[in-house]
Design an enzyme around this catalytic site. Sequence first.
Site, mmCIF file in Angstrom:
data_model
loop_
_atom_site.group_PDB
_atom_site.id
_atom_site.type_symbol
_atom_site.label_atom_id
_atom_site.label_comp_id
_atom_site.label_asym_id
_atom_site.label_seq_id
_atom_site.Cartn_x
_atom_site.Cartn_y
_atom_site.Cartn_z
ATOM 1 N N LYS A 139 2.837 1.760 10.698
ATOM 2 C CA LYS A 139 2.863 3.081 10.081
ATOM 3 C C LYS A 139 2.250 4.127 11.002
ATOM 4 O O LYS A 139 2.777 5.238 11.141
ATOM 5 C CB LYS A 139 2.115 3.032 8.747
ATOM 6 C CG LYS A 139 2.787 2.153 7.715
ATOM 7 C CD LYS A 139 1.881 1.867 6.521
ATOM 8 C CE LYS A 139 2.514 0.852 5.585
ATOM 9 N NZ LYS A 139 1.603 0.438 4.518
ATOM 10 N N ARG B 212 5.701 -13.885 9.067
ATOM 11 C CA ARG B 212 6.222 -12.523 9.061
ATOM 12 C C ARG B 212 7.597 -12.479 9.712
ATOM 13 O O ARG B 212 7.943 -13.321 10.534
ATOM 14 C CB ARG B 212 5.294 -11.592 9.850
ATOM 15 C CG ARG B 212 4.037 -11.216 9.136
ATOM 16 C CD ARG B 212 3.240 -10.213 9.944
ATOM 17 N NE ARG B 212 4.018 -8.996 10.184
ATOM 18 C CZ ARG B 212 3.471 -7.868 10.635
ATOM 19 N NH1 ARG B 212 2.189 -7.814 10.915
ATOM 20 N NH2 ARG B 212 4.214 -6.801 10.829
ATOM 21 N N GLU C 150 0.867 -1.177 0.000
ATOM 22 C CA GLU C 150 0.000 0.000 0.000
ATOM 23 C C GLU C 150 0.906 1.230 0.000
ATOM 24 O O GLU C 150 1.816 1.318 0.825
ATOM 25 C CB GLU C 150 -0.878 0.026 1.244
ATOM 26 C CG GLU C 150 -1.881 -1.093 1.342
ATOM 27 C CD GLU C 150 -2.681 -0.976 2.636
ATOM 28 O OE1 GLU C 150 -3.518 -0.054 2.736
ATOM 29 O OE2 GLU C 150 -2.455 -1.788 3.540
#
Length: 777
Positions: free
Chosen positions: A497, A487, A272
């Site tokens: 973020k 992950r 994104e």
Amino acid sequence: MMADPLTLFTSIGLSEQKAKETLKNDALCSALKDAIAQAQRVLGAAGVDKATGTLLYTMTSRLRDPKRLGFLTDHIAQRKICTELQLAAALEFVKSHPQDPINQQEFESLCGVGVVITPEQIEDKVEKVIKKHKDQLLQERYRFNMGLLMGEARGGLMWADGKMIKNEVDMQVLHLLGPKTEADLEKKPKVTFHTKAKAPAGEVKEELTMNGEIKIEGRSLMDELRGVALNFHKPGENYKTEGYVVTPKTMDLLKQHLEFTGGQIRTRFPPEPNGILHIGHAKAINFNFGYAKANDGICYLRYDDTNPEKEEEKYFTAIKDMVEWLGYKPYEITHASDNFQRLYDLAVDLIRRGHAYVCHQRGEELKGHNPPPSPWRERPAEESLVLFDRMRRGLFAEGEATVRMKIVMEDGKMDPVAYRIKYTAHHRTGDAWCIYPTYDYTHCLCDSIENITHSLCTKEFQARRSSYFWLCNALDVYCPVQWEYGRLNLTYTVVSKRKIIKLVEEGTVRDWDDPRLFTLTALRRRGFPSEAINNFCAKVGVTVAQATMEPHMLESCVRDVLNDHAPRAMAVLEPLKVTIANLPEGIRNDVRVPDFPANEFMGSHVVPFTRTIFIEQSDFREVMEKGYKRLTPDQPVGLRHAGYVISVQKVIKDAQGRVVELEVHCCSSNEASEKPKAFIHWVSEPQKCEIRLYERLFLHKNPEDPSEVPGGFLSDINPNSLQVIDSALVDISVSKAKVFDKFQFERVGYFALDPDSTADKLVFNRTVTLKEDPGKM
């Protein structure tokens, strides 16, 4: 009365964060509560301890057949299954034996039930293995392949704790060989093999992972990514993977897909564009681009630009820069927005087929774990089509209508939103659209449009796999396969973020590229080589399990690369002036310094040597102390590369009694009466510079864990995470350095030139120290 679920889950050993995550998954939450209740009935007053609780959680989160819940819970509570190894075997057994009744004897035999491995058995087994390889061990010492010892010891002790075996191996090796010597600590020469050639017999190396299991080191990341590690399907064999739904059109669609791709592997990296990539994305980049590259395939860089409120041009640019910095070139750069019209047309088709509807429930009504079903779920398709068109033409307010898909996801989420209204101009399409598709709707369809063969994503998207398959099949379009992997996380940092933006807004860090962060732009600015980051990802490996690593493991990879590629220079961080009294005024000699002392053929540079030099303040002590080997009034030292030995003649102090200058006598090292105990670095006619020294930004390993940091991550900031030295001195060999150029300042550390540098003032960031600091926790 059973405690509330959060208290119940934390009481069996789950962290508060893990307990809250579990509460969001209705199926897992219910299964775990049932397992705990049953275990408590078996255990009585003893209750469920942390070890049992961990096994119960692992069992419920991995169990696919709920009818086996009670059977496995009883075995765990009765301590018949008491290790992760036994549980893994038990889960595999019930998966492969779905029919009742279970053969108890066969089950217990294959799961190691009742098998107890004593420390004495481990000791005896390891002793036999050590004895077998004793001669080679004595010859190769600590360069011997210790993984071989672990593998042979575990071979006869299948149900033993891997950590206990490793500890015993370490102890017996230490007893045989003694402590490591300097020769043992020297780096072993690298042996490389042609990518298509096999390593000679016996050259495959193994190393131990932290849990005592064995990992092959001899394979490169490219070797791992050739598909063996995760048993990926071959292009066109999508239907052979678990959970893939075969419809009457599946084989025709796969045939068309193969005709278009020619059987080529196709992946994509789909970030994104609403923030800067971090260290976790480095694994995703290496996985997606690396898997395609290793198999002669292609990989797209696809921006998931469906949320115009948070997208900025700087993020698009930075993402592309970071992909290329890591050494990968996208086959093509695409955007989800490239397909806005096609995605809209597919949504119309989905509604027409009766698989989606327009809903008027507000966002606040859909929050929580069990929101009420939509009263508009059975709305006629024709009515939804009219309303969707009105949404498209801007006749509803934001939040007044959404398009929802008729599916219950694996995590219990019902009817996820496919389209929502946002009156925000888009970075690429401007005001052409006021409705935007969601990730749940867009992702699989863009994969289908681009004929992706392997949709690689992190483990948290596993709950969306069924909806991924469902949507493609509901629309009768080619359906790729979603594969999940673990992950990559690091301790002592945050990568969210939202939280990084908070750190910037609070002034804790300067921006996304502050070298104390673990964004990729920050790591580049700090001086981390891209090769080191890729090597770190290779060491972590292709795993399904989530990996949480310590920063020092990444720093170790950085040192390995910089040691071979960062030229040496001399810099003094806290200067002390030294006047060489027996050299005449105006004398100036050139001293040649090798860029890489271990290999002088790799070049050198010249630095001046004059009557006035500067050394580190810490390299002089007025009072001699035991074990101190550097300069004192009674102890001379050598000057690196200069060929001189200096001895103190006079100590000059200021009004406060601080040493501000030394007068010394120098002689050739060949003329010195005895060899000095140490050689120190120095600078002469140096360039003044600013040095920035970085430590960890957070004080605790897990700053986001409320149990570890009750006050929240902003309360955990290390006040000493940045030290600025504005009066450091560096030799003139670095004066023409470019931004991000890297150096090893001898005896000080590895440094990189910061973008803040000007022609008048160089600024260097310390990348890492020369050696890992064992005192750091």
